[in-house]
Design an enzyme around this catalytic site. Sequence first.
Site, PDB file in Angstrom:
ATOM      1  CB  THR A  66      -9.162  19.795   6.336  1.00 61.23           C
ATOM      2  OG1 THR A  66      -8.857  18.141   6.373  1.00 61.23           O
ATOM      3  CG2 THR A  66      -9.714  20.721   5.922  1.00 61.23           C
ATOM      4  NE  ARG A  93      -1.090  13.989   9.901  1.00 61.91           N
ATOM      5  CZ  ARG A  93      -1.532  13.482   9.824  1.00 61.91           C
ATOM      6  NH1 ARG A  93      -2.273  12.780   8.742  1.00 61.91           N
ATOM      7  NH2 ARG A  93      -1.628  11.735  11.084  1.00 61.91           N
ATOM      8  CG  HIS A 146      -0.613   0.191   2.716  1.00 61.11           C
ATOM      9  ND1 HIS A 146       0.365   1.523   2.680  1.00 61.11           N
ATOM     10  CD2 HIS A 146       0.645  -0.665   3.849  1.00 61.11           C
ATOM     11  CE1 HIS A 146       1.083   0.501   4.403  1.00 61.11           C
ATOM     12  NE2 HIS A 146       1.011  -0.604   4.368  1.00 61.11           N
ATOM     13  NE  ARG A 190     -11.187  11.307   9.514  1.00 61.20           N
ATOM     14  CZ  ARG A 190     -10.596  10.609   8.451  1.00 61.20           C
ATOM     15  NH1 ARG A 190     -11.860  10.590   7.965  1.00 61.20           N
ATOM     16  NH2 ARG A 190      -9.748  11.150   7.633  1.00 61.20           N
ATOM     17  CG  ASP A 218       4.621   0.735   4.133  1.00 61.97           C
ATOM     18  OD1 ASP A 218       5.105   0.536   5.433  1.00 61.97           O
ATOM     19  OD2 ASP A 218       4.104  -0.333   4.117  1.00 61.97           O
TER      20      ASP A 218
END
Lengths: 567, 339
Positions: free
Chosen positions: A522, A411, A11, A442, A328
């Site tokens: 965001t 991010r 992934h 969230r 990863d």
Amino acid sequence: MTVAGLSAFYHDSAACVAGNGGLLVAAQEERLDRVKGSAAFPGRALDACLQAAGITIMDVDEIAFYEKPFLKFERMLADHLRAFPFSYASFRRTMPAWLGERLVLPLVLRRNLGWERPVRFVTHHLAHAASAFLVSPFEEAAVLTVDGVGEWTTTAWGIGRGTSIEIREEIRYPDSLGLLYTAVTTWLGFEANRGEGKVMALGGFGRPVLLDRLRQVAGLRPDGSFRLDQSFFRFERGGVMWSPRFEREFGPPRVPGSDLGERYLDMAASLQALLEEAMLALARHVHERTGLRRLCMAGGVALNCAANGRILEETPFQEVFVQPAAGDAGAALGAAAVIRHCVHGLPREVVMRDAFLGPEYPVSRMRRALAARGLPTTEVPPEEMQRRVADRIASGAVVGWFQGRMEFGPRALGHRSILADPRNPAMKDILNARVKHREPFRPYGASVLAEETGAWFERDTESPFMLFAVRVRPEQRSRVPSALHVDGTCRHQTVTPESDPLYHGLIRQFHGLTGVPMVINTSFNDNNEPIVCTPEDAVACFLKNDLDVLALGPFLVEKGPPETASP
Amino acid sequence: MDLGPERPICKRCVLPHSPPDIVLDAEGVCSICRQEEARQSRSDDPPLLETDFVRLLQKHRGKGTHDCLVMCSGGKDSTAALYYMKRRYRMNPLAFMFDHGFEQQDAIDNVRRAADALGVDLLFYRTDAVRGLFRKMVVSGSRAVLCHPCSIWYMSLTFEMAARFDIPLIIAGWTKGQSARPGVMTRCACNVDAPEYRSMGEATKAFLKTLRDDPQYRDFPSSMEEAVARARKRHHATVLSPHWFLDQAAEDYVEVIRREVGWRPVAESYPAGSTNCSLNFLSVWNSLRHFGYTHYHVEMAKMVRQGLMTREEALRALEVNFGDETLARVLERLEPPAK
């Protein structure tokens, strides 16, 4: 010497190009193939990195891969044998990928790139360790890596000095904090490798009443090491990650999308508390063994900003550097760094002070992207852009902010961001309803002027990558309700004029208008979509979602009434 | 200058209402845009990456005295292709330019300057062999697009040169607006089966059929496919354009070739900013008269859809920038009876 680092086939595939003179470009495949968490061979990402670097694959001397596939295959085989015949379905499902791609990477590279030069394989946790230490500002530091599992290793710590990294101790599969967290994440009805952040947020809403029982399941020891009671898990079968015993102990799993009852909230809180406890113990152990004042962290678990925040506050480490692409994807960068510095002994030239390692796009392309959708293409000078955007944010607008090189890592840090006013208590709901379409529990992060951090947060530490949840000063909390998590923390990004003058200037303008030195930041995407990469992606996201303003490079587009805003 | 009736133009691209090939719907959007919209919503074509291009180059690198033959017109796209092959991909190209009697001196000078600046060998081929064909086409009043038989001829010639010098790779300067899919590459960029080319293609085919009775041109290939098939019997060469693989717009490389190889735009060419031969004016006039659009409209419409040009840029470039005097001058060069 130029090295291309790759991570792929599991992934968060990514590519990185690192070379002399501080050349460092990196991008995740998902941004280019538009498949969230893409596991594909990162051909598009590599291509974008090479073009951004102004070189071709012919200029690359070596390719470094972020793990040793045969070691990983050995573990996979051992797992399947142990679980046979229950593992048969998983074995059949995964074998083609192993034989067609993972075990034959040189052939894949030859087929996809015509690559005939050396391919180097770097152990997964060394790649993670290098991704943090070798681009950190430290000449010497302790290094801690924690993730699901690499080849066999799940947790490792060591010492980085100059251009070398020595791994001192490791914990091996199946004892894994990352896998434990992912197993419970899936039990809570969220997706593996994508839902962990949601569980971290959810933790704030429950009570850690299951912590004691989870401690026993995890076999947590005072030095931070752990030995999972495997009777609770089924990692080796390749399907559901928990066992019937786990269900007997903690009840049936939550059906995805169903209500989050108290039992699940408490489990999330307990799991997060366990993780924080384990990470704190590990960090203290590493400090005890190394005596060093600085710590570098990477691995998927290092994206847990609540745990990171506590490490920063509660361990003797005085400085903590967490790689922005700690998962990863970042290991692609780490693999390239290992080959350049640890293997070839080349000096370190890059300190990662920002995450802007991806491609950027010319103004001409932005203009076309707007014009193609019938949007105006009037350029605005930077000062006016900052002033007008700050003014619109302060008036309640939701702004898409697309500038410069794309961020590397999960991010958005002010180059592919959606910005909003943290003072408005309803802003979280507005963002959720109009743009982000994500779970209401969230929290949103915030970008804050670095020079104002101390006045607003209990810890005045540089945090350029939004990887630490830090408590907002109690007296300031009521002023930024939409940037606050339920526990009074905020995942904040500190912005300096040096790292990002345009973004810093915008927040400064907002500060001048409102007295609040931060904006909600965001990622510029819809829920379950990768963050936008190109100007075309940004324009499409702007039009599809209920954003009020788009700042695309020097262009400022304000949405009018619906009939004029449509393409 | 008679350009036929005014036609409404698609609101999204630059193609006019030109039934039966291009039809604008009630919203003013053309059938080609609608088709593209449906195709894109199914699945996007996989992108062509520069690493794919380099992989193809590696197969041929260093083979023979020259490992690629670059078709040069003196325009920005082919000059950039030559520049890329030499500098970016470090190949050993042979630059190839022909003049069928209608090339502009500024374009020829561009190619010479680029070859000198890059230190590449240049093969310049001057011929009057197809002048009679162009003349025949004009005299016949055919609706065919002059550039189509010319493309067939020059691709045959290019393959012949590649065979003569045993060069395995032919590099063109075709843009993403020209067909850029592997299946179409073999037909040398122009997908004549595309709906927007249907009537033009039929007119060209009809004209080429008439050549069978002409002793001078009876062996002229009846289509690009036939030209390529014939050429490949003698010599196998792959045809590619670097522009298909690079994520760059024309203005990005125009700046580079201006600086690095002294490229200059020609004084007069259609569309604006191009470097096409003077016969092209006649071709454009003929297409506009009969169909209301040209193959440049098709190319730019595609670039607009791909976001590589704005509609306004394309419309500006496609404005007719020549008049009767220019046409008269070109007809003069075709020799008096053509008038």
